[in-house]
Design a protein around this motif. Structure first.
Motif, PDB file in Angstrom:
ATOM      1  N   ASP A  95       0.828  -1.150   0.050  1.00  0.00           N
ATOM      2  CA  ASP A  95       0.090  -0.190   0.036  1.00  0.00           C
ATOM      3  C   ASP A  95       0.900   1.226   0.082  1.00  0.00           C
ATOM      4  O   ASP A  95       0.116   2.395  -0.618  1.00  0.00           O
ATOM      5  N   GLY A  96       2.129   1.240   0.048  1.00  0.00           N
ATOM      6  CA  GLY A  96       2.766   1.818   0.478  1.00  0.00           C
ATOM      7  C   GLY A  96       4.122   2.020   1.450  1.00  0.00           C
ATOM      8  O   GLY A  96       3.973   0.630   1.707  1.00  0.00           O
ATOM      9  N   VAL A  97       5.440   3.042   1.485  1.00  0.00           N
ATOM     10  CA  VAL A  97       6.629   2.858   2.202  1.00  0.00           C
ATOM     11  C   VAL A  97       6.646   3.283   2.991  1.00  0.00           C
ATOM     12  O   VAL A  97       6.364   4.629   2.694  1.00  0.00           O
ATOM     13  N   GLY A  98       7.110   3.517   4.403  1.00  0.00           N
ATOM     14  CA  GLY A  98       7.606   3.718   5.058  1.00  0.00           C
ATOM     15  C   GLY A  98       8.844   3.470   5.204  1.00  0.00           C
ATOM     16  O   GLY A  98       9.264   4.143   4.864  1.00  0.00           O
ATOM     17  N   THR A  99       9.157   4.224   7.175  1.00  0.00           N
ATOM     18  CA  THR A  99      10.078   4.693   7.157  1.00  0.00           C
ATOM     19  C   THR A  99      10.303   3.959   8.112  1.00  0.00           C
ATOM     20  O   THR A  99       9.841   4.776   9.446  1.00  0.00           O
ATOM     21  N   VAL A 100      11.588   3.068   8.757  1.00  0.00           N
ATOM     22  CA  VAL A 100      11.986   3.655  10.534  1.00  0.00           C
ATOM     23  C   VAL A 100      12.567   4.227  10.897  1.00  0.00           C
ATOM     24  O   VAL A 100      12.754   5.591  10.840  1.00  0.00           O
ATOM     25  N   ILE A 101      11.664   5.246  11.911  1.00  0.00           N
ATOM     26  CA  ILE A 101      11.840   6.338  12.883  1.00  0.00           C
ATOM     27  C   ILE A 101      13.175   6.345  13.582  1.00  0.00           C
ATOM     28  O   ILE A 101      14.282   7.195  14.287  1.00  0.00           O
ATOM     29  N   SER A 102      12.650   5.297  14.442  1.00  0.00           N
ATOM     30  CA  SER A 102      13.836   4.728  15.513  1.00  0.00           C
ATOM     31  C   SER A 102      13.399   3.661  16.060  1.00  0.00           C
ATOM     32  O   SER A 102      12.469   2.891  16.265  1.00  0.00           O
ATOM     33  N   ARG A 103      14.573   3.525  17.508  1.00  0.00           N
ATOM     34  CA  ARG A 103      14.393   1.995  17.748  1.00  0.00           C
ATOM     35  C   ARG A 103      15.150   2.132  18.952  1.00  0.00           C
ATOM     36  O   ARG A 103      15.909   2.948  19.398  1.00  0.00           O
ATOM     37  N   THR A 104      14.285   1.395  20.495  1.00  0.00           N
ATOM     38  CA  THR A 104      14.665   1.325  21.633  1.00  0.00           C
ATOM     39  C   THR A 104      14.375   0.170  22.059  1.00  0.00           C
ATOM     40  O   THR A 104      13.583  -0.712  22.092  1.00  0.00           O
ATOM     41  N   PRO A 105      15.839  -0.393  22.573  1.00  0.00           N
ATOM     42  CA  PRO A 105      15.735  -1.643  22.549  1.00  0.00           C
ATOM     43  C   PRO A 105      15.693  -1.889  24.315  1.00  0.00           C
ATOM     44  O   PRO A 105      15.973  -1.370  24.648  1.00  0.00           O
ATOM     45  N   GLY A 106      15.123  -2.494  24.175  1.00  0.00           N
ATOM     46  CA  GLY A 106      15.316  -3.505  26.078  1.00  0.00           C
ATOM     47  C   GLY A 106      16.337  -4.469  26.273  1.00  0.00           C
ATOM     48  O   GLY A 106      17.017  -4.865  24.914  1.00  0.00           O
ATOM     49  N   GLU A 107      15.932  -4.993  27.475  1.00  0.00           N
ATOM     50  CA  GLU A 107      17.192  -6.860  27.167  1.00  0.00           C
ATOM     51  C   GLU A 107      17.446  -7.453  26.152  1.00  0.00           C
ATOM     52  O   GLU A 107      18.044  -8.420  25.676  1.00  0.00           O
ATOM     53  N   ARG A 108      16.454  -7.749  25.608  1.00  0.00           N
ATOM     54  CA  ARG A 108      15.517  -9.421  25.013  1.00  0.00           C
ATOM     55  C   ARG A 108      14.528  -8.768  23.674  1.00  0.00           C
ATOM     56  O   ARG A 108      14.886  -8.741  22.211  1.00  0.00           O
ATOM     57  N   SER A 109      13.924  -7.290  23.988  1.00  0.00           N
ATOM     58  CA  SER A 109      13.186  -7.582  22.801  1.00  0.00           C
ATOM     59  C   SER A 109      13.353  -5.968  22.021  1.00  0.00           C
ATOM     60  O   SER A 109      14.329  -5.053  22.759  1.00  0.00           O
TER      61      SER A 109
END
Length: 210
Positions: free
Chosen positions: A104-118
């Motif tokens: 349907d469309g192209v999105g963009t990764v804005i940010s990543r917030t790492p947890g301990e494993r997730s």
């Protein structure tokens, strides 16, 4: 029809042009099980396999200009990795959600917030798709069936489990990277079928949904 459950991450071996067609060659174990003309979702985009003879290795797929214009596959190059899923059989298990492979469309990764494993990942999406995205609803990102954890004015967020991070390309996507998006097809049909009623009297579309 697909489910958004990635079977394998393939390695792009070659990308070449044949007039207005882009020929994508992908090395993957599942290539040996794909027959000529079968559908394969590549980063969530439904493509047709081209098999010359009995040997399907490597997997060869053809992309037309429409596909290149509407998906993120235009940035794929030799050495890239892609999510792969074969079409689900009619009597198969629907593990993810109903996915057509129609981006349907192209999105963009804005940010990543790492947890301990997730990890929590936030994506931006085209404004015209935002109305189809709801909290706890389903969305397909680069061929991966995900549950929407949060909705923002400019996009949405998801929570990725360790398996998704390890077994799909989403674990390596960084801020600014493009991703293919497919929203819930049921939402689109409901909107279309009720449009005439929602316009109200005097709109000239009262009977559009009848």
């Amino acid at each position: 029809m697909f489910t958004g459950i990635v079977e394998e991450v393939g390695l792009v071996a070659d990308v070449r042009r044949d007039d207005d067609v882009v020929v994508l060659t992908v090395r993957a174990d599942l290539a040996g099980e794909v027959r000529h003309g079968e559908s394969v979702a590549v980063n969530g985009c439904c493509l047709t396999a081209v098999v010359d003879g009995e040997d399907a290795q490597p997997l060869t797929l053809e992309l037309v200009p429409e596909t290149m214009k509407r998906t993120s596959l235009g940035v794929v190059a030799a050495g890239s990795t892609v999510n792969l899923e074969r079409a689900v059989p009619a009597d198969g298990r629907l593990d993810g959600h109903i996915v057509q492979g129609h981006v349907d469309g192209v999105g963009t990764v804005i940010s990543r917030t790492p947890g301990e494993r997730s990890e929590e990942v936030r994506f931006g999406l085209p404004a015209e798709l935002s109305r189809y995205v709801v909290e706890k609803g389903s969305i397909c990102v680069d061929g991966v069936s995900l549950t929407v954890a949060a909705v923002y004015p400019d996009g949405f967020g998801v929570a990725l489990i360790p398996t998704t991070l390890a077994d799909t390309t989403l674990g390596a996507r960084g801020p600014g990277d493009p991703v293919n998006l497919e929203v819930d097809v049921i939402a689109k049909y409901v909107e279309r079928m009720t449009a005439g009623y929602l316009q109200g009297p005097g709109s000239g579309q009262e009977g559009a949904a009848r």
